[in-house]
Write an enzyme that holds these catalytic residues in place. Structure first.
Site, PDB file in Angstrom:
ATOM      1  CD  GLU A 255       3.158  -2.950   8.315  1.00  0.00           C
ATOM      2  OE1 GLU A 255       4.106  -2.780   7.516  1.00  0.00           O
ATOM      3  OE2 GLU A 255       2.431  -2.018   8.691  1.00  0.00           O
TER       4      GLU A 255
ATOM      5  NE  ARG B 273       3.299   6.957   4.899  1.00  0.00           N
ATOM      6  CZ  ARG B 273       2.940   5.799   5.466  1.00  0.00           C
ATOM      7  NH1 ARG B 273       3.541   4.685   5.101  1.00  0.00           N
ATOM      8  NH2 ARG B 273       1.991   5.756   6.372  1.00  0.00           N
TER       9      ARG B 273
ATOM     10  NE  ARG C  64      -0.361   3.276   4.403  1.00  0.00           N
ATOM     11  CZ  ARG C  64      -1.513   2.608   4.354  1.00  0.00           C
ATOM     12  NH1 ARG C  64      -2.284   2.692   3.300  1.00  0.00           N
ATOM     13  NH2 ARG C  64      -1.889   1.855   5.366  1.00  0.00           N
TER      14      ARG C  64
ATOM     15  CG  ASP D 232      -0.249  -0.201   2.524  1.00  0.00           C
ATOM     16  OD1 ASP D 232       0.925   0.189   2.652  1.00  0.00           O
ATOM     17  OD2 ASP D 232      -0.870  -0.766   3.457  1.00  0.00           O
TER      18      ASP D 232
ATOM     19  CG  ASP E 189      -3.333  -1.807   7.065  1.00  0.00           C
ATOM     20  OD1 ASP E 189      -2.176  -1.529   6.697  1.00  0.00           O
ATOM     21  OD2 ASP E 189      -3.579  -2.447   8.105  1.00  0.00           O
ATOM     22  CB  THR E 190      -1.403  -4.395   2.182  1.00  0.00           C
ATOM     23  OG1 THR E 190      -0.229  -3.572   2.301  1.00  0.00           O
ATOM     24  CG2 THR E 190      -2.270  -3.871   1.042  1.00  0.00           C
TER      25      THR E 190
END
Length: 245
Positions: free
Chosen positions: A75, A118, A67, A52, A72-73
């Site tokens: 980690e 970001r 971002r 992501d 949310d992917t």
């Protein structure tokens, strides 16, 4: 005769209106079709950091980390967390969708950046929004919903519910994807690829040289990765060279 013709016109009109309504409903079910042109910036992909997050070069020559908004992917490069199941798959999907050097569109919402500096964006490539595609593949959850950056949140949530019903990707194991993140304690080998993959660390030194480290290497344990790879070939294709042992 006149009465019959009037009734025929009425029937044709009803059919036409019904057809328009059905077309409209179908379009809505498909999801987001085009970005808001008033909020779009062109950019070129420099590299994919993880599922992501990407680094891009803007038209003015400036490089920025981007971002993906509202998703949310798992980690893969967080030095404080181990590689999480489906993280490597998410990273690989984004790399394939956004090859280095490809031109993309960054659609902003209201806020420009997050607390880490970001850029925040809905990322488009070849007419598809990658944020949305990650959700469809079961490689991301809807997350970080903060007003006023909620333009597509309802559509994203609908896609997530559909993917959850299919038990795709992160939704295969109940309790893994939660409102607070990803709970690896409930996993028992659901993603064999994730368990056996992403053990090669990619690091960029102060001179900008891309170096990858394999397990057992001299500096492997000390390196904080900026990117993870599943094979040396994958690292080389991303422009990294093997560290001297």
């Amino acid at each position: 005769m006149k009465r019959w013709f009037t009734q025929l016109l009425l029937i044709v009109s009803i059919i036409s209106l019904t057809g328009c309504a059905l077309d409209s409903e179908t379009d809505e079910q498909i999801g987001i079709k085009q970005p808001d042109e008033t909020k779009v910036t062109e950019a070129t992909v420099e590299r994919v950091i993880d599922g992501d997050t990407v680094k891009v070069r803007l038209q003015n020559g400036q490089t920025e980390d981007v971002r993906f908004l509202l998703v949310d992917t798992p980690e893969t490069v967080n030095p404080e967390k181990p590689v999480q199941p489906y993280g490597p798959e998410a990273s690989r999907f984004t790399k394939e969708a956004l090859p280095v050097g490809s031109d993309i569109l960054l659609e902003r919402d209201q806020s420009k950046t997050d607390r880490y500096g970001r850029l925040l964006a809905y990322v488009w490539s070849d007419g598809k929004m990658i944020n949305q595609e990650l959700l469809r593949k079961g490689l991301a959850r809807v997350a970080y919903i903060y007003e006023p950056d909620t333009r597509y949140v309802e559509t994203f949530q609908e896609i997530e519910q559909e993917t959850k019903g299919q038990q795709a990707g992160i939704w295969q194991t109940k309790g893994y994807a939660t409102d607070r993140g990803f709970d690896t304690s409930v996993m028992n080998g659901t993603s064999e690829e994730s368990a056996d993959c992403a053990d090669i660390k990619g690091n960029i030194n102060r001179q900008g040289k891309k170096i990858y480290h394999i397990q057992g290497g001299r500096s492997y344990d000390e390196v904080n990765p900026e990117e993870m790879f599943c094979s040396e070939q994958e690292a080389k294709e991303a422009g990294f060279v093997r560290a001297a042992n």
